[in-house]
Write a protein that holds these residues in place. Structure first.
Motif, short mmCIF file in Angstrom:
data_model
loop_
_atom_site.label_atom_id
_atom_site.label_comp_id
_atom_site.label_asym_id
_atom_site.label_seq_id
_atom_site.Cartn_x
_atom_site.Cartn_y
_atom_site.Cartn_z
N HIS B 254 0.83 -1.21 0.00
CA HIS B 254 0.00 0.00 0.00
C HIS B 254 0.87 1.26 0.00
CE1 HIS B 254 -3.45 -2.53 0.59
NE2 HIS B 254 -2.86 -3.11 1.62
N CYS B 307 -4.28 5.20 0.91
CA CYS B 307 -3.50 4.37 0.01
C CYS B 307 -3.67 4.92 -1.39
CB CYS B 307 -3.97 2.92 0.09
SG CYS B 307 -3.18 1.89 -1.18
N MET B 309 -3.34 3.24 -4.19
CA MET B 309 -3.96 2.30 -5.15
C MET B 309 -5.43 2.69 -5.16
SD MET B 309 -1.72 -0.39 -5.93
CE MET B 309 -2.40 -2.01 -5.75
N HIS B 312 -8.07 0.75 -3.76
CA HIS B 312 -8.04 0.50 -2.32
C HIS B 312 -8.76 1.59 -1.53
CE1 HIS B 312 -4.32 -2.36 -2.72
NE2 HIS B 312 -5.34 -2.69 -3.49
N MET B 385 -9.32 2.53 2.34
CA MET B 385 -8.15 3.07 3.05
C MET B 385 -8.04 4.57 2.84
SD MET B 385 -5.42 0.13 2.13
CE MET B 385 -5.21 -1.29 3.18
CU LIG Z 1 -3.48 -0.01 -1.05
#
Ligand SMILES: [Cu+2]
Lengths: 465, 438
Positions: B254, B307, B309, B312, B385
């Motif tokens: 992450h 995070c 990503m 995510h 996240m």
């Molecule tokens: Cu992540």
């Protein structure tokens, strides 16, 4: 001639009695039809008509028109066929024919008059004249027994025709259920196709935006085209089924207004527990077979009682010879049972009876089996249809709803939801099939036990779950 | 540790669950005030957002902790609960906090229906205390209690998790953080010390139990087992030195990104790094099984921390969706709606509209919308996240209460220059301060 008649006067009363049995022997077809209707009894509750004359024909035509004016229910379809089927009218004629045979059996064979003129070469004596009147005596003695045989035959024909009516009712039900089921199925197949086409149209939009490949588009198109082919097949099926019904009803397919859905299953099936006994009691073919046995018994008795007496003839003759004197006197003719003592006739009658008895037993066994099978089919058909209505269809609807919830949360795409919708609709197709099978099984069961009374008949509402 | 704080730990442990329910921004009053122990222990106690710290009892010079492994019901955010496994009624388990040189005894009671162990991830200890079932020790059978006892010979940000049926037990939530403060107080003492343990969960839409068999296609990505908007906001005062310790027990790396600051990577499970190794970053990848400490000086504002990503920072979503971008469904949508009452075409111009859709369109039960959260200016369109670091000028030291949304000084918010109600762009000739007064 006058003198001859007067001298015959002592036998005239016998002959007159005999003649009276057949003198007014014109056959009343309508009464024969009514006899058959009575035989049919409550097996068919609807009205039966004999379109024997112009008035009855015209009245029935107007009744047919009235039935055709409204949406045709199952019961109305049966009634319509009973009014309008020419096959049934033709079958009714058999009762008239049998009635004629019955009356003929009550008649004595006509006496035989023979006249002989023998001219002579002697001019003074004139022609030699001979008159003879002969009547089969045996015919008179055998008459009651022969009539019983004919009566049994007549009743058997009534049974056959009544059975044909019961069978026709079953066929109408089958054809009706087949036609409405096929039309309903067609509508649903169209829905399936609508979902497939919508999916394809969506896919075209996705493709236009550059978001799906040629392959994915081709797959969607393939599904849409498949569903279109299904619609074509279902259209043909519906047309054929409608045509079959129209043929039985003796109307054009366009003339029939059919409901869009099959009748819903009744809450409960009014199925008596003693189906097999009921069938043995009510089945007209069994009744007919019983009568064949009874007739066989009569025939055997007749053949046995009269086995030695192949022929007994009683005759009176008057002769004028050359001396111009009349010689009058009776004569008796008896076939002497020297070579044929009636053995073959008795053997034949006994064999026929044996055959009839065994055919009856076989029929009874087959009917029991048929009833058990039809009963099982009907109860299973109900269970299947109920499972679709109460469980499978709600489940499929739930699946669509739950998939739509997933779509709402962007967990799956619209194509997945449309597939679920298509599956729901396809399940509905199976449900229609199950309802159709149920009604077919009920018609089969009703027919198997010999007529309508077990059927509660459809409720008014459609088969929509 | 003074008695009043001890009591507070216990009460917060038992009363915590109810405090969270029904609130997007969770209660902030379940943690100790860090300043309290600063003088006595030489460190600022770590604060576990959405979590608690494990209390201990001093027994003959040994700090005795007690972890109870058990099945629990956990709420990821209001609207999604699941049957998980954890410690002391929660996931992540309570944060263990001690000081380098401490002798610790950790009692582990197994209330699960299968055996378990605890591995003390990254901690230097006798081999027989390392917690790998079958290798270092017999498994702890259901109903049994084992004691792990060792002396802490290091400091740093560590973790604990089972090492028996690990894939399952970790997959359904058994994990926690183990913070060891240095014996010698840090030269640059932080004012606020947070720890966040990251995890992923295969809680498939419409289900009630995480699926441990999933390797990649996870549904929920969590900070301390919570998804945004239930992730607790991090609060600090302008100019305070803030440390955030990240641990990663999920199955993905992450890249953690903090807005509005440059932070320093100052440590890991290897302990506090020498200053020469500190790096200045705005994003730091916390690899699977790793920990990372970041430190920065607070700048006033509401700062996203998440995070990077982007999937995510979403809640449950489909990963095999037909791409609706640019797909004109205006006509065919009506046809589909006839087949599927309630159907709404979406996604032609993007997915932002989705957050509003989910407010009136029902989704699977026990399932969160993919994007959620409301800010002062509208939808945040986030999940997973994501949290907010709230730094304020006027915060009292040790105040962790949610200060609300940041009040931006006039002229410091992006503004509309065209479109309805727009303010014309200032020309280069115009004095900005002058312009702002109009
Ligand atoms: Cu992540």
């Amino acid at each position: 001639m006058h003198t001859i008649r007067s001298r015959f006067s002592h036998t005239a009363s016998t002959i007159a009695l005999t003649l009276s049995l057949g003198a007014c022997a014109s056959v009343n077809q309508d009464s024969a039809f009514q006899d058959m209707r009575a035989t049919l009894g409550e097996r068919v509750n609807q009205e039966l008509v004999w379109r024997g004359d112009a008035a009855a024909d015209a009245e029935t035509t107007s009744k047919v028109d009235a039935l055709l004016a409204k949406e045709l229910t199952l019961d109305a379809a049966v009634q319509l066929a009973l009014f309008n089927s020419r096959a049934l009218q033709a079958r009714y004629a058999d009762v008239g024919i049998a009635k004629a045979d019955l009356i003929a059996a009550g008649l004595l064979s006509n006496p035989v008059l023979d006249v002989m003129i023998r001219p002579t070469t002697n001019p003074s004596t004139g022609a030699n004249l001979e008159f003879g009147l002969a009547q089969s005596i045996l015919d008179i003695f055998k008459r009651p027994a022969r009539q019983r045989v004919a009566q049994a035959e007549f009743e058997r024909t009534q049974n056959d025709v009544a059975a044909a009516v019961v069978g026709a009712v079953a066929h109408v039900r089958e054809a009706y259920v087949g036609a409405v089921g096929a039309l309903n199925g067609l509508a649903v197949v169209k829905e399936v196709s609508t979902a497939a086409v919508a999916s394809y149209e969506l896919a075209q939009q996705f493709h236009k935006a550059g978001n799906i490949s040629d392959l994915q588009l081709a797959e969607e198109q393939s599904m849409a085209e498949d569903s279109a082919a299904m619609v074509d097949a279902a259209t043909l099926q519906a047309a054929e089924a409608t045509e079959a019904l129209a043929a039985i009803l003796n109307v054009s397919p366009e003339a029939v207004k059919l409901p869009s859905q099959l009748p819903a299953l009744p809450e409960q099936d009014a199925t008596p527990s003693n189906l097999e006994t009921l069938a043995l009691d009510k089945r007209l073919d069994i009744a007919a077979a019983r009568k064949t046995v009874a007739a066989g018994l009569e025939n055997l008795k007749l053949k046995t009682d009269w086995r030695l007496w192949q022929e007994i003839g009683l005759s009176f003759s008057a002769e004028r010879d050359g001396d111009k004197q009349w010689a009058i006197g009776p004569s008796l003719e008896i076939a002497l049972p020297l070579f044929n003592q009636g053995g073959p006739d008795v053997t034949r009658a006994a064999a026929e009876l044996f055959k009839a008895e065994n055919e009856l037993k076989d029929l009874q066994a087959r009917v029991r089996s048929e009833v058990r099978s039809a009963g099982f089919k009907a109860s299973t058909a109900r269970r299947i249809a109920e499972r679709y209505r109460k469980t499978i269809l709600p489940l499929k609807q739930d699946i669509v709803r739950l998939k739509q919830e997933k779509y709402n949360y962007m967990l799956i795409g619209v194509f997945d939801v449309l597939v679920a919708k298509r599956e729901e609709t396809t399940a509905y197709l199976s449900y229609i099939d199950a309802v159709r099978n149920y009604w077919l099984a009920r018609a089969e069961l009703a027919n198997a036990i010999g007529g309508a009374p077990v059927d509660t008949g459809p409720t008014a509402t459609g088969a929509q779950p | 540790m003074n008695p009043s704080r001890r009591n507070f730990f216990w009460s917060s442990l038992t009363g915590f669950g109810s405090a969270l329910i029904g609130r997007a921004a969770v209660a902030q009053d379940t943690q100790p005030a860090p300043a309290a122990s600063r003088a006595s222990d030489g460190y600022v106690p770590v604060r576990t957002p959405n979590g608690v710290t494990l209390p201990y009892e001093m027994k003959d010079g040994v700090k005795e902790f007690h972890l109870i492994a058990e099945e629990i019901e956990h709420e990821f955010a209001p609207g999604t609960k699941a049957k998980c496994w954890g410690y002391n009624g929660r996931t992540p388990g309570p944060t263990i906090e001690a000081i380098e040189g401490d002798r610790v005894r950790i009692l582990v009671t197994n209330k699960l229906k299968e055996h378990t162990t605890i591995h003390w991830h990254g901690i230097l200890l006798p081999s027989g205390m390392d917690g790998v079932g079958g290798l270092n020790q017999p498994h702890i059978q259901p109903g049994e209690t084992y004691a792990y006892e060792f002396t802490l010979r290091q400091h740093g940000t560590h973790m604990y998790h089972p090492h028996a049926d690990e894939m399952v037990q970790l997959g359904v939530g058994m994990m926690g953080m183990f913070i060891i403060h240095p014996r010698q107080p840090e030269a640059k003492l932080v004012d606020r010390d947070y720890c966040i343990l990251m995890h992923n969960w295969a809680l498939h839409p419409g289900t009630y139990r995480p699926d441990p068999s999933v390797m990649q296609d996870f549904d929920l990505w969590t900070f301390n087992s919570k998804v945004f908007p239930a992730t607790e906001h991090l609060v600090a005062k302008t100019g305070e030195r803030i440390r955030i310790r990240f641990g990663n027990l999920s199955m993905w790396n992450h890249p953690i990104h903090l807005h509005g600051h440059r932070f320093l990577i100052t440590g890991s499970d290897g302990g506090r790094w020498p200053e020469a190794q500190w790096r200045s970053e705005v994003t730091e990848i916390v690899g699977v099984g790793q920990t990372r400490d970041i430190e920065f000086t607070g700048i006033a504002g509401d700062w996203a921390m998440h995070c990077h990503m982007s999937h995510h920072t979403m809640n449950a979503m489909g990963h095999d969706l037909p791409n609706t971008l640019g797909v004109d469904q205006s006509e065919i949508g009506m046809k589909v709606a006839k087949l599927l009452p309630g159907y709404m075409s979406m996604g032609e111009n993007g997915m932002a509209e989705h957050q509003d859709h989910t407010m009136h369109m029902g989704g699977p039960k026990n399932t969160l919308p993919m994007m959620m959260g409301q800010g002062p200016f509208g939808n945040l369109e986030m999940g997973g996240m994501f949290t907010v670091v709230k730094i304020r000028d006027d915060l009292a030291t040790g105040d962790y209460n949610d200060p609300g949304w940041y009040k931006n000084p006039e002229g410091t918010v992006a503004y509309k220059v065209s479109g309805p109600g727009g303010t014309p762009a200032p020309s280069p000739m115009v004095d900005h301060s002058q312009h702002n007064r109009h």
